[in-house]
Write a protein that holds these residues in place. Structure first.
Motif, PDB file in Angstrom:
ATOM      1  N   GLY A   1      46.029  42.346  35.470  1.00 45.15           N
ATOM      2  CA  GLY A   1      46.198  42.846  36.831  1.00 45.15           C
ATOM      3  C   GLY A   1      45.450  44.140  37.075  1.00 45.15           C
ATOM      4  O   GLY A   1      44.743  44.301  38.076  1.00 45.15           O
ATOM      5  N   VAL A   2      45.592  45.092  36.148  1.00 41.49           N
ATOM      6  CA  VAL A   2      44.890  46.375  36.269  1.00 41.49           C
ATOM      7  C   VAL A   2      43.386  46.158  36.207  1.00 41.49           C
ATOM      8  O   VAL A   2      42.616  46.742  36.989  1.00 41.49           O
ATOM      9  CB  VAL A   2      45.335  47.344  35.150  1.00 41.49           C
ATOM     10  CG1 VAL A   2      44.493  48.615  35.169  1.00 41.49           C
ATOM     11  CG2 VAL A   2      46.818  47.688  35.294  1.00 41.49           C
ATOM     12  N   ALA A   3      42.938  45.292  35.299  1.00 39.19           N
ATOM     13  CA  ALA A   3      41.506  45.001  35.163  1.00 39.19           C
ATOM     14  C   ALA A   3      40.949  44.413  36.450  1.00 39.19           C
ATOM     15  O   ALA A   3      39.846  44.768  36.891  1.00 39.19           O
ATOM     16  CB  ALA A   3      41.278  44.038  34.000  1.00 39.19           C
ATOM     17  N   GLY A   4      41.699  43.513  37.065  1.00 36.13           N
ATOM     18  CA  GLY A   4      41.252  42.893  38.305  1.00 36.13           C
ATOM     19  C   GLY A   4      41.126  43.883  39.440  1.00 36.13           C
ATOM     20  O   GLY A   4      40.137  43.856  40.193  1.00 36.13           O
ATOM     21  N   ILE A   5      42.107  44.756  39.592  1.00 35.05           N
ATOM     22  CA  ILE A   5      42.075  45.742  40.677  1.00 35.05           C
ATOM     23  C   ILE A   5      40.875  46.670  40.534  1.00 35.05           C
ATOM     24  O   ILE A   5      40.138  46.921  41.492  1.00 35.05           O
ATOM     25  CB  ILE A   5      43.383  46.555  40.693  1.00 35.05           C
ATOM     26  CG1 ILE A   5      44.553  45.673  41.151  1.00 35.05           C
ATOM     27  CG2 ILE A   5      43.261  47.766  41.602  1.00 35.05           C
ATOM     28  CD1 ILE A   5      45.899  46.342  41.043  1.00 35.05           C
ATOM     29  N   VAL A   6      40.658  47.191  39.335  1.00 27.99           N
ATOM     30  CA  VAL A   6      39.541  48.113  39.111  1.00 27.99           C
ATOM     31  C   VAL A   6      38.206  47.404  39.338  1.00 27.99           C
ATOM     32  O   VAL A   6      37.312  47.919  40.016  1.00 27.99           O
ATOM     33  CB  VAL A   6      39.603  48.702  37.683  1.00 27.99           C
ATOM     34  CG1 VAL A   6      38.367  49.553  37.407  1.00 27.99           C
ATOM     35  CG2 VAL A   6      40.865  49.529  37.493  1.00 27.99           C
ATOM     36  N   GLY A   7      38.062  46.194  38.786  1.00 29.91           N
ATOM     37  CA  GLY A   7      36.807  45.462  38.911  1.00 29.91           C
ATOM     38  C   GLY A   7      36.475  45.101  40.339  1.00 29.91           C
ATOM     39  O   GLY A   7      35.346  45.314  40.803  1.00 29.91           O
ATOM     40  N   VAL A   8      37.449  44.575  41.078  1.00 26.31           N
ATOM     41  CA  VAL A   8      37.209  44.154  42.463  1.00 26.31           C
ATOM     42  C   VAL A   8      36.899  45.349  43.361  1.00 26.31           C
ATOM     43  O   VAL A   8      36.045  45.265  44.248  1.00 26.31           O
ATOM     44  CB  VAL A   8      38.424  43.371  43.002  1.00 26.31           C
ATOM     45  CG1 VAL A   8      38.343  43.211  44.510  1.00 26.31           C
ATOM     46  CG2 VAL A   8      38.500  42.003  42.342  1.00 26.31           C
ATOM     47  N   THR A   9      37.564  46.462  43.128  1.00 34.09           N
ATOM     48  CA  THR A   9      37.299  47.663  43.918  1.00 34.09           C
ATOM     49  C   THR A   9      35.833  48.087  43.808  1.00 34.09           C
ATOM     50  O   THR A   9      35.216  48.523  44.784  1.00 34.09           O
ATOM     51  CB  THR A   9      38.207  48.821  43.458  1.00 34.09           C
ATOM     52  OG1 THR A   9      39.579  48.437  43.609  1.00 34.09           O
ATOM     53  CG2 THR A   9      37.952  50.075  44.279  1.00 34.09           C
TER      54      THR A   9
ATOM     55  N   LEU B   1      42.522  42.630  46.895  1.00 31.34           N
ATOM     56  CA  LEU B   1      43.167  43.571  45.998  1.00 31.34           C
ATOM     57  C   LEU B   1      44.637  43.215  45.771  1.00 31.34           C
ATOM     58  O   LEU B   1      45.183  43.464  44.702  1.00 31.34           O
ATOM     59  CB  LEU B   1      43.054  44.994  46.560  1.00 31.34           C
ATOM     60  CG  LEU B   1      41.661  45.618  46.474  1.00 31.34           C
ATOM     61  CD1 LEU B   1      41.626  46.950  47.200  1.00 31.34           C
ATOM     62  CD2 LEU B   1      41.244  45.801  45.028  1.00 31.34           C
ATOM     63  N   THR B   2      45.270  42.622  46.790  1.00 28.76           N
ATOM     64  CA  THR B   2      46.675  42.223  46.643  1.00 28.76           C
ATOM     65  C   THR B   2      46.824  41.026  45.718  1.00 28.76           C
ATOM     66  O   THR B   2      47.668  41.014  44.818  1.00 28.76           O
ATOM     67  CB  THR B   2      47.280  41.883  48.021  1.00 28.76           C
ATOM     68  OG1 THR B   2      47.195  43.032  48.869  1.00 28.76           O
ATOM     69  CG2 THR B   2      48.733  41.465  47.876  1.00 28.76           C
ATOM     70  N   LEU B   3      45.973  40.021  45.930  1.00 29.76           N
ATOM     71  CA  LEU B   3      46.116  38.785  45.171  1.00 29.76           C
ATOM     72  C   LEU B   3      45.315  38.763  43.877  1.00 29.76           C
ATOM     73  O   LEU B   3      45.556  37.912  43.020  1.00 29.76           O
ATOM     74  CB  LEU B   3      45.706  37.594  46.049  1.00 29.76           C
ATOM     75  CG  LEU B   3      46.612  37.326  47.252  1.00 29.76           C
ATOM     76  CD1 LEU B   3      46.123  36.118  48.034  1.00 29.76           C
ATOM     77  CD2 LEU B   3      48.055  37.108  46.822  1.00 29.76           C
TER      78      LEU B   3
ATOM     79  N   LYS C   1      43.709  37.671  38.330  1.00 28.41           N
ATOM     80  CA  LYS C   1      43.064  38.095  37.085  1.00 28.41           C
ATOM     81  C   LYS C   1      44.076  38.176  35.945  1.00 28.41           C
ATOM     82  O   LYS C   1      43.737  37.930  34.775  1.00 28.41           O
ATOM     83  CB  LYS C   1      42.380  39.451  37.274  1.00 28.41           C
ATOM     84  CG  LYS C   1      41.055  39.372  37.995  1.00 28.41           C
ATOM     85  CD  LYS C   1      40.015  38.652  37.145  1.00 28.41           C
ATOM     86  CE  LYS C   1      38.696  38.544  37.885  1.00 28.41           C
ATOM     87  NZ  LYS C   1      38.713  37.562  38.976  1.00 28.41           N
ATOM     88  N   ALA C   2      45.312  38.527  36.270  1.00 28.13           N
ATOM     89  CA  ALA C   2      46.342  38.557  35.233  1.00 28.13           C
ATOM     90  C   ALA C   2      46.512  37.171  34.620  1.00 28.13           C
ATOM     91  O   ALA C   2      46.565  37.010  33.397  1.00 28.13           O
ATOM     92  CB  ALA C   2      47.665  39.053  35.818  1.00 28.13           C
ATOM     93  N   ILE C   3      46.583  36.158  35.483  1.00 23.99           N
ATOM     94  CA  ILE C   3      46.739  34.781  34.995  1.00 23.99           C
ATOM     95  C   ILE C   3      45.506  34.343  34.217  1.00 23.99           C
ATOM     96  O   ILE C   3      45.613  33.784  33.118  1.00 23.99           O
ATOM     97  CB  ILE C   3      46.997  33.822  36.175  1.00 23.99           C
ATOM     98  CG1 ILE C   3      48.374  34.101  36.783  1.00 23.99           C
ATOM     99  CG2 ILE C   3      46.910  32.368  35.723  1.00 23.99           C
ATOM    100  CD1 ILE C   3      48.635  33.361  38.075  1.00 23.99           C
TER     101      ILE C   3
END
Length: 329
Positions: free
Chosen positions: A17-25, A71-73, A78-80
């Motif tokens: 989840g953290v990886a996805g948020i940082v990457g997408v941003t 960013l919400t989804l 990414k966690a999954i």
């Protein structure tokens, strides 16, 4: 013989989840360009004019259209994806070792799991990203054509373009789009393009995860030492770029199927086969590579950044575990 270590699935989910948020941003503006480029039927000129118009009018907010949805989804998505791959690699490994086939199988399972979140996320994101494209079409379409008739022929003397501000279009939020989809198409409306999403994400994961694992292992200085972060980043970038370009035709089909609003003279599609047939007939094979370079520019740094953040082990730190990567076995 390598000893297989237990992994914490909750910790891996947090990491993903953290990886996805940082990457997408970091890469979202390029993703917006990719979506709009894939949806247009003309050449790149309209795309370029459209983005110059946005910059001219100082509409910088259009470059983050749909970012809130993503960013919400992207946290569960990414966690999954990342955690599921680790989980299946762990389950399929024997003494910490995996064959290439089992690596591909783990990636396949991860791709199948993620579409439960990816499909509605992409569905909503594409509607918001694509909102300004039709308005831009109207703005640059020729409004007056002056012709000179001579006998049975006519020649175009001049062509003027409508440069006036386009009509104001009501900006819909993700919540409003969701409500409208649920009202008109039911719950399944959020999963329009599910087949095309599976067709894209399963091959992507089958290519990406084994390739990343082998590239990542090349950077291991010794069995006792961990792989440097910069090598994890480069491995994620290269593997992501290769996988993204390989499945780009599937991404074009998915984007077309999930775009609900069509501009003038734009096709509607009745499923994957109909979409592929019409694109081939009217636009040629090259249309399947529209946005491929943008997609590579999105996916490469996204997965490079995500893998580095994932390996930091925020989840393990928060839950009191020792950070451990399944790739380090």
């Amino acid at each position: 013989m390598a000893q297989q270590q237990q992994i914490s699935l909750p910790a891996k989910l947090i990491n993903g989840g953290v990886a996805g948020i940082v990457g997408v941003t970091c890469v979202f503006p390029i993703d917006l360009a990719k979506t709009r480029l894939q949806n247009q039927r003309s050449d790149g000129l309209l795309f370029i004019i459209h983005h110059y118009i946005m910059l001219y009018n100082h509409k910088y907010h259009t470059y983050i259209s749909g970012a809130a949805v993503n960013l919400t989804l992207v946290t569960p998505e990414k966690a999954i994806k990342l955690a599921a791959n680790d989980f299946f690699r762990h389950q399929l490994s024997k003494d910490g070792k995996l064959t290439v086939f089992k690596e591909m199988l783990a990636g396949c399972c991860a791709g199948m799991c993620q579409v439960t979140v990816t499909t509605p996320m992409e569905m909503l994101k594409i509607q918001m990203q694509d909102a300004g494209r039709i308005t831009a079409q109207q703005r640059v379409m020729p409004s007056v054509v002056t012709t000179l008739k001579m006998g049975g022929t006519s020649a175009v003397l001049c062509r003027s373009y409508n440069t006036n501000p386009a009509p104001q279009v009501m900006r819909l939020s993700a919540t409003q789009i969701t409500r409208e989809l649920l009202k008109t198409k039911g719950f399944l409306g959020l999963y329009k393009g599910l087949g095309a999403t599976l067709m894209r994400d399963i091959p992507f994961s089958v290519i990406y995860f084994p390739l990343f694992a082998h590239l990542h292992q090349l950077g291991k200085p010794s069995p006792e030492e961990s792989v440097p972060f910069y090598w994890s980043f480069m491995s994620g970038c290269l593997a992501g770029c290769v996988a993204a370009v390989a499945v780009s035709p599937c991404d074009v089909v998915k984007t077309r199927l999930q775009s609900l609003k069509k501009g003038a003279n734009e096709e509607t599609y009745n499923g994957i086969v109909d979409c592929v047939r019409k694109i081939l007939k009217k636009e040629g094979p090259g249309a399947f590579l529209k946005g491929a370079s943008c997609r590579a520019l999105v996916i490469a740094p996204l997965f490079g950044i995500a893998q580095v953040i994932y390996f930091v082990g925020v989840g393990e730190i928060l839950l009191g575990y020792t950070p451990h990567s399944i790739y380090s076995s």
